[in-house]
Write a protein that holds these residues in place. Structure first.
Motif, PDB file in Angstrom:
ATOM      1  N   ASN A  67      -5.547   5.463   3.559  1.00 18.81           N
ATOM      2  CA  ASN A  67      -5.894   6.195   2.783  1.00 18.81           C
ATOM      3  C   ASN A  67      -7.398   6.218   1.339  1.00 18.81           C
ATOM      4  OD1 ASN A  67      -3.746   7.646   3.541  1.00 18.81           O
ATOM      5  ND2 ASN A  67      -2.226   6.427   1.996  1.00 18.81           N
ATOM      6  N   GLU A  68      -7.463   7.195   1.362  1.00 28.09           N
ATOM      7  CA  GLU A  68      -9.054   7.297   0.338  1.00 28.09           C
ATOM      8  C   GLU A  68      -8.087   7.498  -0.365  1.00 28.09           C
ATOM      9  OE1 GLU A  68     -11.470  11.145  -1.019  1.00 28.09           O
ATOM     10  OE2 GLU A  68     -11.521  11.020   1.104  1.00 28.09           O
ATOM     11  N   GLY A  69      -9.241   6.127  -1.438  1.00 26.71           N
ATOM     12  CA  GLY A  69      -9.425   6.163  -2.812  1.00 26.71           C
ATOM     13  C   GLY A  69      -7.950   4.745  -2.439  1.00 26.71           C
ATOM     14  N   GLU A  70      -8.019   4.206  -1.605  1.00 24.15           N
ATOM     15  CA  GLU A  70      -7.099   3.194  -1.743  1.00 24.15           C
ATOM     16  C   GLU A  70      -7.402   2.318  -1.999  1.00 24.15           C
ATOM     17  OE1 GLU A  70      -2.734   1.253  -1.237  1.00 24.15           O
ATOM     18  OE2 GLU A  70      -3.018   3.672  -1.089  1.00 24.15           O
ATOM     19  N   PRO A  71      -6.589   0.876  -2.763  1.00 25.00           N
ATOM     20  CA  PRO A  71      -7.633  -0.784  -2.967  1.00 25.00           C
ATOM     21  C   PRO A  71      -7.447  -0.843  -1.616  1.00 25.00           C
ATOM     22  CG  PRO A  71      -5.576  -0.185  -4.391  1.00 25.00           C
ATOM     23  CD  PRO A  71      -5.974   0.952  -3.648  1.00 25.00           C
ATOM     24  N   VAL A  72      -8.746  -2.565  -1.799  1.00 27.16           N
ATOM     25  CA  VAL A  72      -8.203  -3.175  -0.581  1.00 27.16           C
ATOM     26  C   VAL A  72      -8.047  -4.160  -2.065  1.00 27.16           C
ATOM     27  CG1 VAL A  72      -9.523  -5.515   0.070  1.00 27.16           C
ATOM     28  CG2 VAL A  72     -10.452  -2.719   0.300  1.00 27.16           C
ATOM     29  N   LYS A  73      -6.474  -4.949  -1.125  1.00 24.73           N
ATOM     30  CA  LYS A  73      -5.710  -5.917  -2.237  1.00 24.73           C
ATOM     31  C   LYS A  73      -6.207  -7.149  -1.785  1.00 24.73           C
ATOM     32  CE  LYS A  73      -2.493  -2.830  -3.229  1.00 24.73           C
ATOM     33  NZ  LYS A  73      -0.926  -1.806  -4.101  1.00 24.73           N
ATOM     34  N   ILE A  74      -6.143  -7.657  -2.880  1.00 23.50           N
ATOM     35  CA  ILE A  74      -6.519 -10.127  -2.315  1.00 23.50           C
ATOM     36  C   ILE A  74      -5.058 -10.920  -2.580  1.00 23.50           C
ATOM     37  CG2 ILE A  74      -8.127 -11.270  -3.148  1.00 23.50           C
ATOM     38  CD1 ILE A  74      -9.741  -9.653  -3.124  1.00 23.50           C
ATOM     39  N   TRP A  75      -4.418 -11.291  -1.799  1.00 22.71           N
ATOM     40  CA  TRP A  75      -3.208 -12.148  -1.621  1.00 22.71           C
ATOM     41  C   TRP A  75      -3.368 -13.171  -1.936  1.00 22.71           C
ATOM     42  CZ3 TRP A  75       0.675  -8.317  -2.283  1.00 22.71           C
ATOM     43  CH2 TRP A  75       0.375  -7.155  -2.804  1.00 22.71           C
ATOM     44  N   HIS A  88       1.163  -0.960  -0.109  1.00 22.08           N
ATOM     45  CA  HIS A  88      -0.175   0.527   0.402  1.00 22.08           C
ATOM     46  C   HIS A  88       0.907   1.393   0.171  1.00 22.08           C
ATOM     47  CE1 HIS A  88      -3.923  -1.855   0.644  1.00 22.08           C
ATOM     48  NE2 HIS A  88      -3.128  -2.745   1.109  1.00 22.08           N
ATOM     49  N   THR A  89       0.222   2.270  -0.419  1.00 23.37           N
ATOM     50  CA  THR A  89       1.092   3.580  -0.137  1.00 23.37           C
ATOM     51  C   THR A  89       1.644   4.362   1.000  1.00 23.37           C
ATOM     52  OG1 THR A  89      -0.763   5.026   0.268  1.00 23.37           O
ATOM     53  CG2 THR A  89      -0.147   4.589  -2.111  1.00 23.37           C
ATOM     54  N   GLU A  90       1.076   3.935   2.200  1.00 26.60           N
ATOM     55  CA  GLU A  90       1.297   3.676   3.508  1.00 26.60           C
ATOM     56  C   GLU A  90       0.894   2.813   4.452  1.00 26.60           C
ATOM     57  OE1 GLU A  90       0.465   7.091   5.756  1.00 26.60           O
ATOM     58  OE2 GLU A  90       1.094   8.913   3.698  1.00 26.60           O
ATOM     59  N   ALA A  91       0.510   2.909   6.030  1.00 21.78           N
ATOM     60  CA  ALA A  91       0.732   1.593   6.615  1.00 21.78           C
ATOM     61  C   ALA A  91      -0.294   0.938   6.235  1.00 21.78           C
ATOM     62  CB  ALA A  91       0.294   2.359   8.115  1.00 21.78           C
ATOM     63  N   VAL A  92      -0.169  -0.721   6.390  1.00 22.67           N
ATOM     64  CA  VAL A  92      -1.050  -1.808   6.388  1.00 22.67           C
ATOM     65  C   VAL A  92      -1.883  -1.728   7.320  1.00 22.67           C
ATOM     66  CG1 VAL A  92      -1.298  -4.141   5.667  1.00 22.67           C
ATOM     67  CG2 VAL A  92       0.094  -3.173   4.623  1.00 22.67           C
ATOM     68  N   ALA A  93      -3.064  -1.044   7.210  1.00 23.91           N
ATOM     69  CA  ALA A  93      -4.267  -0.969   8.803  1.00 23.91           C
ATOM     70  C   ALA A  93      -4.629  -2.600   9.119  1.00 23.91           C
ATOM     71  CB  ALA A  93      -4.770   0.180   8.173  1.00 23.91           C
ATOM     72  N   GLY A  94      -4.418  -3.432   7.767  1.00 26.19           N
ATOM     73  CA  GLY A  94      -5.514  -4.499   8.169  1.00 26.19           C
ATOM     74  C   GLY A  94      -4.792  -5.520   7.554  1.00 26.19           C
ATOM     75  N   ILE A  95      -5.532  -6.653   8.443  1.00 28.01           N
ATOM     76  CA  ILE A  95      -5.230  -8.043   7.069  1.00 28.01           C
ATOM     77  C   ILE A  95      -6.040  -9.172   7.889  1.00 28.01           C
ATOM     78  CG2 ILE A  95      -3.864 -10.232   6.686  1.00 28.01           C
ATOM     79  CD1 ILE A  95      -0.536  -8.123   7.844  1.00 28.01           C
ATOM     80  N   VAL A  96      -6.904  -9.658   6.046  1.00 27.41           N
ATOM     81  CA  VAL A  96      -8.615 -10.481   7.134  1.00 27.41           C
ATOM     82  C   VAL A  96      -8.124 -11.767   6.487  1.00 27.41           C
ATOM     83  CG1 VAL A  96     -10.366 -10.150   7.086  1.00 27.41           C
ATOM     84  CG2 VAL A  96      -9.462  -8.120   7.192  1.00 27.41           C
ATOM     85  N   PRO A  97      -8.266 -12.890   6.402  1.00 32.01           N
ATOM     86  CA  PRO A  97      -7.741 -14.372   5.725  1.00 32.01           C
ATOM     87  C   PRO A  97      -8.988 -14.047   5.280  1.00 32.01           C
ATOM     88  CG  PRO A  97      -7.387 -14.498   7.937  1.00 32.01           C
ATOM     89  CD  PRO A  97      -7.392 -13.160   8.033  1.00 32.01           C
ATOM     90  N   MET A 111       2.984 -14.236  -3.482  1.00 30.12           N
ATOM     91  CA  MET A 111       3.131 -12.981  -3.999  1.00 30.12           C
ATOM     92  C   MET A 111       3.721 -12.163  -4.701  1.00 30.12           C
ATOM     93  SD  MET A 111       1.799 -13.260  -0.559  1.00 30.12           S
ATOM     94  CE  MET A 111       2.259 -11.208  -0.498  1.00 30.12           C
ATOM     95  N   ASP A 112       4.544 -12.389  -5.909  1.00 33.24           N
ATOM     96  CA  ASP A 112       4.710 -11.682  -6.559  1.00 33.24           C
ATOM     97  C   ASP A 112       3.920 -10.814  -7.378  1.00 33.24           C
ATOM     98  OD1 ASP A 112       3.506 -13.835  -7.212  1.00 33.24           O
ATOM     99  OD2 ASP A 112       4.860 -13.678  -9.259  1.00 33.24           O
ATOM    100  N   SER A 113       1.927 -10.598  -6.849  1.00 34.20           N
ATOM    101  CA  SER A 113       1.104 -10.016  -7.599  1.00 34.20           C
ATOM    102  C   SER A 113      -0.008 -10.115  -6.790  1.00 34.20           C
ATOM    103  CB  SER A 113       1.127 -10.041  -8.538  1.00 34.20           C
ATOM    104  OG  SER A 113       0.402 -11.083  -9.536  1.00 34.20           O
ATOM    105  N   THR A 114      -0.827  -8.882  -7.120  1.00 30.64           N
ATOM    106  CA  THR A 114      -2.181  -9.157  -6.123  1.00 30.64           C
ATOM    107  C   THR A 114      -3.276 -10.529  -6.977  1.00 30.64           C
ATOM    108  OG1 THR A 114      -2.764  -7.455  -7.412  1.00 30.64           O
ATOM    109  CG2 THR A 114      -1.600  -7.135  -4.903  1.00 30.64           C
ATOM    110  N   VAL A 115      -4.111 -11.042  -6.045  1.00 25.79           N
ATOM    111  CA  VAL A 115      -5.112 -11.508  -6.794  1.00 25.79           C
ATOM    112  C   VAL A 115      -6.138 -11.156  -7.065  1.00 25.79           C
ATOM    113  CG1 VAL A 115      -6.449 -13.477  -6.134  1.00 25.79           C
ATOM    114  CG2 VAL A 115      -4.519 -13.724  -5.384  1.00 25.79           C
ATOM    115  N   GLY A 116      -6.138  -9.853  -6.254  1.00 31.03           N
ATOM    116  CA  GLY A 116      -6.789  -8.347  -7.020  1.00 31.03           C
ATOM    117  C   GLY A 116      -7.331  -7.379  -6.381  1.00 31.03           C
ATOM    118  N   GLU A 117      -8.118  -6.611  -7.005  1.00 29.77           N
ATOM    119  CA  GLU A 117      -8.032  -5.069  -5.964  1.00 29.77           C
ATOM    120  C   GLU A 117      -9.750  -4.694  -6.414  1.00 29.77           C
ATOM    121  OE1 GLU A 117      -5.311  -2.359  -7.068  1.00 29.77           O
ATOM    122  OE2 GLU A 117      -3.393  -3.430  -6.760  1.00 29.77           O
ATOM    123  N   ILE A 118      -9.843  -4.471  -4.811  1.00 30.72           N
ATOM    124  CA  ILE A 118     -11.226  -3.666  -4.746  1.00 30.72           C
ATOM    125  C   ILE A 118     -10.827  -2.032  -4.322  1.00 30.72           C
ATOM    126  CG2 ILE A 118     -13.656  -4.124  -4.015  1.00 30.72           C
ATOM    127  CD1 ILE A 118     -12.487  -6.720  -2.857  1.00 30.72           C
TER     128      ILE A 118
END
Length: 124
Positions: A98-106, A73-82, A111-118
């Motif tokens: 951050n506003e507009g920062e996507p939720v990222k799915i891993w 992320h562009t700043e701290a990783v505020a949460g991790i949800v399995p 771990m070389d890339s995300t599975v998706g973004e919301i």
């Protein structure tokens, strides 16, 4: 110096024994969030204040094994949800504040890339 195990620390009027941790991991950043992955807690995912996610594999002998680390992320990783519904529970989501920062799915297996973004839309 000596070992900390077995020593007691004064807390009020009662002595409290200091326990030795089963695992200790060093970071170059503060911890913002964390979560256990896999059904038996084999992987510890740590969200750091310096924008990255670090995966520690507890199956690797010793505690000096380097983590898998990716900038998430562009700043701290505020949460991790399995994802508890994923077979093997290797899929997890991360989010920042951050506003507009996507939720990222891993997927912890890739771990070389995300599975998706919301991306959520904000209206003011």
């Amino acid at each position: 110096a000596g070992s900390r195990a077995g020593r007691a620390k004064q807390a009020g009027t009662a002595a409290v024994p200091i326990k030795t941790a089963a695992y200790r991991f060093a970071h170059n950043s503060g911890v913002e969030s964390l979560s256990w992955l896999y059904p038996d807690g084999q992987i510890l995912a740590v969200g750091c204040q310096k924008r990255n996610v670090q995966l520690y594999d507890l199956r690797v002998s010793g505690t000096n094994a380097p983590p898998i680390s990716v900038f998430a992320h562009t700043e701290a990783v505020a949460g991790i949800v399995p994802d508890g519904n994923c077979p093997g529970q290797s899929v997890f989501a991360t989010f920042g504040r951050n506003e507009g920062e996507p939720v990222k799915i891993w997927d912890a297996r890739m771990m070389d890339s995300t599975v998706g973004e919301i991306v959520t839309q904000y209206s003011h």
